[in-house]
Design an enzyme around this catalytic site. Structure first.
Site, PDB file in Angstrom:
ATOM      1  N   SER A 259       0.817  -1.204   0.000  1.00 30.91           N
ATOM      2  CA  SER A 259       0.000   0.000   0.000  1.00 30.91           C
ATOM      3  C   SER A 259       0.851   1.255   0.000  1.00 30.91           C
ATOM      4  O   SER A 259       2.051   1.205   0.256  1.00 30.91           O
ATOM      5  CB  SER A 259      -0.924  -0.001   1.219  1.00 30.91           C
ATOM      6  OG  SER A 259      -0.262   0.617   2.304  1.00 30.91           O
ATOM      7  N   LYS A 260       0.190   2.359  -0.291  1.00 31.28           N
ATOM      8  CA  LYS A 260       0.906   3.641  -0.370  1.00 31.28           C
ATOM      9  C   LYS A 260       1.534   3.968   0.970  1.00 31.28           C
ATOM     10  O   LYS A 260       2.433   4.794   1.053  1.00 31.28           O
ATOM     11  CB  LYS A 260      -0.037   4.788  -0.778  1.00 31.28           C
ATOM     12  CG  LYS A 260      -1.023   4.437  -1.850  1.00 31.28           C
ATOM     13  CD  LYS A 260      -2.354   3.967  -1.269  1.00 31.28           C
ATOM     14  CE  LYS A 260      -2.790   2.652  -1.914  1.00 31.28           C
ATOM     15  NZ  LYS A 260      -3.640   1.791  -1.100  1.00 31.28           N
ATOM     16  N   ARG A 261       1.034   3.327   1.989  1.00 26.32           N
ATOM     17  CA  ARG A 261       1.590   3.572   3.318  1.00 26.32           C
ATOM     18  C   ARG A 261       2.989   3.006   3.453  1.00 26.32           C
ATOM     19  O   ARG A 261       3.806   3.508   4.213  1.00 26.32           O
ATOM     20  CB  ARG A 261       0.709   2.886   4.358  1.00 26.32           C
ATOM     21  CG  ARG A 261      -0.678   3.474   4.457  1.00 26.32           C
ATOM     22  CD  ARG A 261      -1.125   3.353   5.894  1.00 26.32           C
ATOM     23  NE  ARG A 261      -1.478   4.627   6.447  1.00 26.32           N
ATOM     24  CZ  ARG A 261      -2.734   5.026   6.627  1.00 26.32           C
ATOM     25  NH1 ARG A 261      -3.702   4.223   6.275  1.00 26.32           N
ATOM     26  NH2 ARG A 261      -2.987   6.187   7.156  1.00 26.32           N
ATOM     27  N   ASP A 262       3.241   1.901   2.739  1.00 26.56           N
ATOM     28  CA  ASP A 262       4.563   1.285   2.839  1.00 26.56           C
ATOM     29  C   ASP A 262       5.579   2.166   2.143  1.00 26.56           C
ATOM     30  O   ASP A 262       5.373   2.574   1.006  1.00 26.56           O
ATOM     31  CB  ASP A 262       4.544  -0.096   2.177  1.00 26.56           C
ATOM     32  CG  ASP A 262       3.555  -1.037   2.846  1.00 26.56           C
ATOM     33  OD1 ASP A 262       3.655  -1.206   4.068  1.00 26.56           O
ATOM     34  OD2 ASP A 262       2.683  -1.585   2.150  1.00 26.56           O
ATOM     35  N   HIS A 266       6.670   3.785  -2.871  1.00 27.10           N
ATOM     36  CA  HIS A 266       6.825   5.009  -3.639  1.00 27.10           C
ATOM     37  C   HIS A 266       7.943   4.925  -4.673  1.00 27.10           C
ATOM     38  O   HIS A 266       9.118   4.900  -4.346  1.00 27.10           O
ATOM     39  CB  HIS A 266       7.042   6.189  -2.701  1.00 27.10           C
ATOM     40  CG  HIS A 266       5.897   6.363  -1.756  1.00 27.10           C
ATOM     41  ND1 HIS A 266       4.785   7.115  -2.087  1.00 27.10           N
ATOM     42  CD2 HIS A 266       5.653   5.830  -0.535  1.00 27.10           C
ATOM     43  CE1 HIS A 266       3.908   7.045  -1.090  1.00 27.10           C
ATOM     44  NE2 HIS A 266       4.403   6.279  -0.136  1.00 27.10           N
TER      45      HIS A 266
END
Length: 491
Positions: A259-262, A266
């Site tokens: 997820s973008k959280r990881d 990015h």
RNA sequence: GCCCCCAUCGUCUAGCGGCCCAGGACACCGCCCUUUCACGGCGGGUACGCCGGUUCGAAUCCGGUUGGGGGUGCCA
């Protein structure tokens, strides 16, 4: 899989929301490689229908990313093309037109229900299926009038056909859905705004996309799209239904989609962290594809030559940063030293190791120093720490306290003194002479093991326990600075 | 709940009926090389989820089961 007969046209269609994800890169890469392998066209389209979340900043970072990676597109932003514009926000009239044509057909109907009403009916009927129940499929005029009188607005809903829908998925083989499990879906909001369900297939149709390679999360919307395509063909918008291929997920830790959280998610961060585009791409290619049984380092050109969508595996892959690092390191070693120097330069500038522009003296020194560290760095960003001691002003030179504590204690002083004396007596300042002098003074003279002999010198002169080879470093540093630093360490 | 997808070392994968008591890579553990760090070299352990079936023969084919994932919106 053989070469498709019609010219291949594939696309990547990101939504410019937030920071681009490595999963996007993987999807883009496979589409790109597929297009290049078949001599086809790679289209870059922007799905910015979500006005709330789409940002220009996100779009430009996606473009930056693609440019950095070297994944070039034949049609899309900045390059244009026969199907322009390539931003959905600029294609509204096309959707209005498509919607009008569809509304004039029997493929859609106006639906006045609220979501709650539909769910309640499903529940009451004890249906196992969730989603819309087709209540408004055959409304009488009286019912329509009643809804209208009630002030309701209709959404345009697509009528799923009876039976089943089967397609031959490019990566999974035959997939079948019974349409009783695929509820009728909305094509546009009640206010007329077209939805993804409409615009995505319409754009693919208009842009004559032949193969849709996308994430596995879209697998279950494929039967709807295939059914829609039949309608689009009927009303003259689509020429053919594309082939579909659903790429496996890129997973993070545990069993969750990355997820973008990881932080690993990015994509642009890899550029800033000093990865090579060829390294990142190579690693990402390995997530679902392999070039051969006994190889995993290869160039983009080799990938293009060998890439077959049919060879992509269907199971999700876990993102492994350690392996990404290793693959990147392999690519680093494949680059000629001049190339590494060239790519390392922006990092040295950013870290303040050299000025911008680089002085002639620094450029010269760099040319001599880079060969010493070329094999020692796994990312471009690692050069600064290794080279800083050569470029720093003497006044600013600092020895790492921790390293000094470990290498220069009571025992280190006599070593440094002996080193100073030996080097001070040198008439020729060369790597060989330095090595001989230190070897003689420390190993032979003081009877030290090389490890214990050179450690203190390394720290005193380079400031760290980890450095380029010592004797070469001393030569490059020069006599005055070397002796000066030894003296400082002794003080 | 219902639908769909997936299932080989810790991880990514090779394997598409016999070449596999399963190969490579990363990671890990030893050793070698060595002035540090890397690089490089050598060696080691660890995997076909389970149960049936087909077959002379199955990691490979089929069915089931279990486990995981995704979907189930007037989000994309």
């Amino acid at each position: 899989m053989s070469t498709p007969v019609s010219p291949v046209r594939v696309r990547m269609a990101p939504s410019p929301t937030g920071s681009p994800h490595v999963g996007l890169v993987r999807t883009a890469l496979f589409n790109w490689a597929f297009a290049r392998h078949h001599g086809g066209t790679f289209v870059f389209r922007i799905e910015d229908t979500d006005k709330e979340r789409s940002t220009d900043e996100s779009l430009s970072s996606i473009i930056d990313l693609m440019r950095w990676l070297g994944l070039d597109w034949d049609e899309g932003p900045e390059v244009g093309g026969p199907h322009a514009p390539y931003k959905q926000s600029e294609r509204s009239d096309l959707y209005v037109d498509a919607l009008a044509k569809l509304k004039g057909s029997s493929f859609t109907y106006d639906c006045y229900c609220t979501t709650d009403e539909a769910t309640a009916r499903r529940k009451a009927a004890g249906s196992k299926v969730q989603g819309y129940d087709g209540f408004c499929r055959e409304l009488s005029q009286e019912q329509v009038d009643a809804f209208l009188a009630d002030g309701r607005q209709a959404v345009v809903r697509f009528r799923m056909p009876d039976g089943s829908i089967t397609w031959n998925d490019l990566v999974r083989g035959e997939v079948t859905f019974e349409t009783e499990f695929v509820p009728d879906f909305a094509l546009a909001r009640a206010n007329g705004d077209p939805l993804y369900t409409l615009v995505n297939p319409v754009d693919d149709a208009l842009m004559e996309i032949t193969h849709v390679l996308r994430g596995e999360d879209l697998l279950s919307s494929t039967p709807r799209q295939i059914a829609l395509y039949e309608a689009l063909k009927e009303v003259g918008i689509a020429k053919a239904t594309p082939d579909f291929g659903h790429l496996p997920y890129v997973m993070g830790e545990g069993n969750k989609k990355l997820s973008k959280r990881d932080p690993e998610a990015h994509a642009l961060a890899y550029r800033d962290k000093g990865y090579l585009p060829e390294g990142l791409l190579n690693y990402l290619a390995l997530l679902g594809w392999s070039i051969a049984a006994d190889r995993d380092v290869f160039s983009l050109a080799e990938m293009v030559e060998k890439f077959e969508i049919g060879d992509v595996v269907a199971n999700p892959a876990r993102f492994d940063l350690k392996k990404a690092d290793a693959i990147n390191a392999s690519h680093m070693r494949l680059l000629p030293i001049e190339e590494i120097s060239h790519r390392v330069l922006p990092f040295l500038k950013a870290d303040g190791v050299v000025g911008d522009p680089v002085s002639d003296a620094d450029a010269q020194l760099l040319e001599l120093a880079m060969p010493l560290i070329g094999e020692r760095i796994n990312k471009l960003s690692e050069a600064s720490a290794l080279l800083a001691f050569l470029f720093v002003d003497e006044a600013d030179f600092e020895v790492d306290a921790e390293d000094a504590a470990k290498q220069i204690g009571e025992a280190g002083i006599p070593v440094l003194q002996a080193s100073y004396d030996a080097l001070e007596a040198l008439s020729t300042w060369s790597t060989d002479a330095i090595q001989t002098a230190l070897q003689t003074a420390l190993v032979d003279g003081l009877g030290l093991k090389p490890r214990n002999a050179f450690g203190p010198v390394r720290v005193a002169v380079t400031g760290r326990r980890i450095s380029p080879p010592l004797f070469e470093s001393l030569e490059l540093l020069g006599r005055d600075r070397s002796l000066g630093r030894l003296q400082r360490a002794l003080a």
